[in-house]
Design a protein around this motif. Structure first.
Motif, PDB file in Angstrom:
ATOM      1  N   SER A 139       9.579  -6.163   7.021  1.00 27.17           N
ATOM      2  CA  SER A 139      11.168  -5.792   7.491  1.00 27.17           C
ATOM      3  C   SER A 139      11.997  -5.922   6.511  1.00 27.17           C
ATOM      4  CB  SER A 139      11.127  -6.790   8.689  1.00 27.17           C
ATOM      5  OG  SER A 139      11.189  -8.074   8.144  1.00 27.17           O
ATOM      6  N   ASP A 140      11.386  -6.218   5.251  1.00 31.31           N
ATOM      7  CA  ASP A 140      12.611  -6.246   4.017  1.00 31.31           C
ATOM      8  C   ASP A 140      12.758  -5.129   3.475  1.00 31.31           C
ATOM      9  OD1 ASP A 140      14.100  -7.166   1.949  1.00 31.31           O
ATOM     10  OD2 ASP A 140      12.539  -8.341   1.137  1.00 31.31           O
ATOM     11  N   SER A 141      14.102  -4.496   3.973  1.00 26.90           N
ATOM     12  CA  SER A 141      14.269  -3.219   3.477  1.00 26.90           C
ATOM     13  C   SER A 141      14.732  -3.055   1.991  1.00 26.90           C
ATOM     14  CB  SER A 141      15.540  -2.703   4.332  1.00 26.90           C
ATOM     15  OG  SER A 141      16.758  -3.199   4.091  1.00 26.90           O
ATOM     16  N   ALA A 142      14.931  -4.400   1.369  1.00 28.96           N
ATOM     17  CA  ALA A 142      15.299  -4.221   0.003  1.00 28.96           C
ATOM     18  C   ALA A 142      14.072  -4.180  -0.959  1.00 28.96           C
ATOM     19  CB  ALA A 142      16.336  -5.624  -0.417  1.00 28.96           C
ATOM     20  N   SER A 143      13.008  -4.644  -0.434  1.00 32.67           N
ATOM     21  CA  SER A 143      11.812  -4.707  -1.404  1.00 32.67           C
ATOM     22  C   SER A 143      11.229  -3.088  -1.752  1.00 32.67           C
ATOM     23  CB  SER A 143      10.734  -5.203  -0.653  1.00 32.67           C
ATOM     24  OG  SER A 143       9.304  -5.130  -1.350  1.00 32.67           O
ATOM     25  N   ARG A 144      10.977  -3.090  -3.137  1.00 33.71           N
ATOM     26  CA  ARG A 144      10.471  -1.812  -3.563  1.00 33.71           C
ATOM     27  C   ARG A 144       9.093  -1.820  -4.013  1.00 33.71           C
ATOM     28  NH1 ARG A 144      14.659  -0.566  -1.132  1.00 33.71           N
ATOM     29  NH2 ARG A 144      16.237   1.151  -1.865  1.00 33.71           N
ATOM     30  N   ALA A 145       8.448  -2.968  -3.460  1.00 28.26           N
ATOM     31  CA  ALA A 145       7.061  -3.143  -4.153  1.00 28.26           C
ATOM     32  C   ALA A 145       6.126  -2.031  -3.712  1.00 28.26           C
ATOM     33  CB  ALA A 145       6.673  -4.690  -3.929  1.00 28.26           C
ATOM     34  N   VAL A 146       5.873  -1.651  -2.239  1.00 27.37           N
ATOM     35  CA  VAL A 146       5.103  -1.213  -1.681  1.00 27.37           C
ATOM     36  C   VAL A 146       5.693  -0.314  -0.311  1.00 27.37           C
ATOM     37  CG1 VAL A 146       4.382  -2.825  -0.063  1.00 27.37           C
ATOM     38  CG2 VAL A 146       2.622  -1.009  -0.858  1.00 27.37           C
ATOM     39  N   ASP A 147       4.919   0.885  -0.227  1.00 31.21           N
ATOM     40  CA  ASP A 147       5.107   1.793   0.929  1.00 31.21           C
ATOM     41  C   ASP A 147       3.934   1.704   1.696  1.00 31.21           C
ATOM     42  OD1 ASP A 147       5.489   3.995   2.670  1.00 31.21           O
ATOM     43  OD2 ASP A 147       6.707   4.928   1.423  1.00 31.21           O
ATOM     44  N   ALA A 148       3.830   1.102   2.730  1.00 29.88           N
ATOM     45  CA  ALA A 148       2.670   0.925   3.528  1.00 29.88           C
ATOM     46  C   ALA A 148       2.140   2.275   4.025  1.00 29.88           C
ATOM     47  CB  ALA A 148       2.990  -0.090   4.626  1.00 29.88           C
ATOM     48  N   ASP A 149       3.177   2.957   4.565  1.00 28.26           N
ATOM     49  CA  ASP A 149       2.884   4.552   4.964  1.00 28.26           C
ATOM     50  C   ASP A 149       2.170   5.404   4.178  1.00 28.26           C
ATOM     51  OD1 ASP A 149       3.884   3.755   7.675  1.00 28.26           O
ATOM     52  OD2 ASP A 149       5.818   4.543   7.200  1.00 28.26           O
ATOM     53  N   ALA A 150       2.800   5.313   2.881  1.00 29.72           N
ATOM     54  CA  ALA A 150       2.387   5.978   1.649  1.00 29.72           C
ATOM     55  C   ALA A 150       0.675   5.481   1.266  1.00 29.72           C
ATOM     56  CB  ALA A 150       3.211   5.950   0.545  1.00 29.72           C
ATOM     57  N   VAL A 162      12.259  -4.930  -8.195  1.00 28.39           N
ATOM     58  CA  VAL A 162      13.464  -4.497  -7.994  1.00 28.39           C
ATOM     59  C   VAL A 162      14.013  -4.591  -6.370  1.00 28.39           C
ATOM     60  CG1 VAL A 162      15.022  -2.622  -7.989  1.00 28.39           C
ATOM     61  CG2 VAL A 162      13.593  -3.048 -10.013  1.00 28.39           C
ATOM     62  N   ARG A 163      14.927  -5.002  -6.175  1.00 27.97           N
ATOM     63  CA  ARG A 163      15.398  -5.072  -4.768  1.00 27.97           C
ATOM     64  C   ARG A 163      16.806  -4.330  -4.626  1.00 27.97           C
ATOM     65  NH1 ARG A 163      12.967  -8.788  -1.623  1.00 27.97           N
ATOM     66  NH2 ARG A 163      14.835  -8.894  -0.249  1.00 27.97           N
ATOM     67  N   GLN A 164      16.842  -3.472  -3.623  1.00 27.91           N
ATOM     68  CA  GLN A 164      18.044  -2.783  -3.268  1.00 27.91           C
ATOM     69  C   GLN A 164      18.050  -2.476  -1.799  1.00 27.91           C
ATOM     70  OE1 GLN A 164      19.444   0.474  -6.299  1.00 27.91           O
ATOM     71  NE2 GLN A 164      18.478   1.740  -4.711  1.00 27.91           N
ATOM     72  N   GLU A 165      19.152  -2.713  -1.217  1.00 27.61           N
ATOM     73  CA  GLU A 165      19.472  -2.645  -0.053  1.00 27.61           C
ATOM     74  C   GLU A 165      19.530  -1.142   0.484  1.00 27.61           C
ATOM     75  OE1 GLU A 165      19.346  -4.861   2.348  1.00 27.61           O
ATOM     76  OE2 GLU A 165      19.469  -6.552   1.058  1.00 27.61           O
ATOM     77  N   GLY A 166      18.928  -0.903   1.671  1.00 25.42           N
ATOM     78  CA  GLY A 166      18.923   0.493   2.088  1.00 25.42           C
ATOM     79  C   GLY A 166      17.998   1.400   1.233  1.00 25.42           C
ATOM     80  N   SER A 167      17.950   2.797   1.751  1.00 29.26           N
ATOM     81  CA  SER A 167      16.881   3.690   1.419  1.00 29.26           C
ATOM     82  C   SER A 167      17.390   4.308   0.131  1.00 29.26           C
ATOM     83  CB  SER A 167      16.720   4.666   2.348  1.00 29.26           C
ATOM     84  OG  SER A 167      17.884   5.418   2.579  1.00 29.26           O
ATOM     85  N   ASP A 168      16.620   5.011  -0.478  1.00 33.36           N
ATOM     86  CA  ASP A 168      16.943   5.631  -1.963  1.00 33.36           C
ATOM     87  C   ASP A 168      18.244   6.660  -1.544  1.00 33.36           C
ATOM     88  OD1 ASP A 168      15.477   4.151  -3.714  1.00 33.36           O
ATOM     89  OD2 ASP A 168      13.668   5.643  -3.251  1.00 33.36           O
ATOM     90  N   LEU A 169      17.945   7.246  -0.535  1.00 32.55           N
ATOM     91  CA  LEU A 169      18.965   8.408  -0.191  1.00 32.55           C
ATOM     92  C   LEU A 169      20.345   7.780   0.091  1.00 32.55           C
ATOM     93  CD1 LEU A 169      19.800  11.235   0.888  1.00 32.55           C
ATOM     94  CD2 LEU A 169      18.999  10.628   3.154  1.00 32.55           C
ATOM     95  N   GLN A 170      20.399   6.404   0.906  1.00 32.81           N
ATOM     96  CA  GLN A 170      21.490   5.622   1.046  1.00 32.81           C
ATOM     97  C   GLN A 170      22.050   5.428  -0.119  1.00 32.81           C
ATOM     98  OE1 GLN A 170      23.364   5.701   4.231  1.00 32.81           O
ATOM     99  NE2 GLN A 170      24.973   5.000   2.760  1.00 32.81           N
ATOM    100  N   ALA A 171      21.517   4.915  -1.143  1.00 34.51           N
ATOM    101  CA  ALA A 171      21.932   4.499  -2.296  1.00 34.51           C
ATOM    102  C   ALA A 171      22.474   5.631  -3.248  1.00 34.51           C
ATOM    103  CB  ALA A 171      20.912   3.668  -3.084  1.00 34.51           C
ATOM    104  N   ALA A 172      21.861   6.761  -3.084  1.00 32.24           N
ATOM    105  CA  ALA A 172      22.322   8.035  -4.026  1.00 32.24           C
ATOM    106  C   ALA A 172      23.784   8.590  -3.336  1.00 32.24           C
ATOM    107  CB  ALA A 172      21.235   9.075  -3.740  1.00 32.24           C
ATOM    108  N   ARG A 173      23.803   8.384  -1.806  1.00 33.95           N
ATOM    109  CA  ARG A 173      24.868   8.921  -1.013  1.00 33.95           C
ATOM    110  C   ARG A 173      26.018   8.101  -1.533  1.00 33.95           C
ATOM    111  NH1 ARG A 173      24.652  12.600   3.036  1.00 33.95           N
ATOM    112  NH2 ARG A 173      26.167  11.342   4.365  1.00 33.95           N
ATOM    113  N   ASN A 174      25.817   6.752  -1.671  1.00 31.49           N
ATOM    114  CA  ASN A 174      27.138   5.957  -2.069  1.00 31.49           C
ATOM    115  C   ASN A 174      27.533   6.001  -3.535  1.00 31.49           C
ATOM    116  OD1 ASN A 174      26.612   4.300   0.311  1.00 31.49           O
ATOM    117  ND2 ASN A 174      25.312   2.735  -0.493  1.00 31.49           N
TER     118      ASN A 174
END
Length: 230
Positions: A36-47, A130-142
């Motif tokens: 549930s930690d959206s800031a974690s970039r360690a793994v994408d379980a779906d991928a 690396v921890r970053q809140e939200g998705s890559d898309l949201q960060a890019a839009r910011n």
């Protein structure tokens, strides 16, 4: 019963590379630190599971979510072992709690941070998660909106697919090339890229992380036009 949830996925065959294993249903246990930690970039379980689905015949993947509790994750590792997992892939909550991950000779692939008991490791060149809140898309839009000046892109999908490949290779008893020795652990390290408005399209769009339509939709449309992003 562990309070963290256990999700079992029986995978279909798309392009099998694994034709025969010691057991009828070889099992890969994926131990996630906190799903549930959206800031974690360690793994994408779906991928990860999608990659196994595409490369492993008749495999079973068990995903354990520790929900940020190191003691729960340690117990989940024992549970995965008791359930006859053939390979463990782990994103550790606390590496010290997993110093002796399994009692029997079980292959272990660690992600994010290297676990001392792991045989192989997939992580970042900079040596930290690396921890970053939200998705890559949201960060890019910011970035487009001017709310942020920089973001960090981590190739989480590529890292997750690599970990899946390593797990499948263990099951098939196939050698894997391209790793490097880091403190005695065979490792695959990926760069994290700092992205600004000037490198946004050359990094994220060019690598297929997102599209211009996704980036410049709705509230960012006018800013994209002003910045010449198209």
């Amino acid at each position: 019963m562990l309070r963290a949830r256990l999700l079992t996925l029986v995978l279909l065959v798309l392009a099998p590379l694994l034709s025969a294993c010691a057991s009828d249903e070889p099992t890969i246990a994926l131990l996630v630190a906190d799903g549930s930690d959206s800031a974690s970039r360690a793994v994408d379980a779906d991928a990860f599971t999608e990659r196994v689905e595409a490369t492993c015949d008749e495999c079973q993947v068990a995903v354990y979510d520790a929900e940020g509790d190191a003691a729960v994750q340690e117990a989940q590792a024992r549970e995965a072992e008791a359930d006859s997992a053939d390979v463990i892939v782990v994103v550790p909550v606390d590496v010290d709690e997993l110093a002796s991950l399994t009692a029997r000779d079980l292959p272990v692939v660690s992600m994010g941070e290297p676990v001392p008991a792991s045989d192989r490791f997939v992580g970042l060149e900079r040596g930290e998660v690396v921890r970053q809140e939200g998705s890559d898309l949201q960060a890019a839009r910011n970035l487009v909106l001017g709310d942020e000046r920089t973001m960090t892109y981590v190739p989480t999908r590529a890292m997750s697919e690599r970990a899946a490949d390593l797990a499948v290779a263990y099951l098939a008893d196939n050698p894997v090339e391209g790793g490097e020795d880091v403190n005695g652990i065979e490792s695959w390290l990926y760069p994290a890229q700092d992205v600004t408005i000037d490198t946004l399209t050359s990094v994220l769009v060019a690598q297929g992380v997102l599209t211009l339509d996704e980036l410049c939709d709705g509230s960012t449309e006018k800013d994209c036009a002003r910045l010449g992003i198209r």
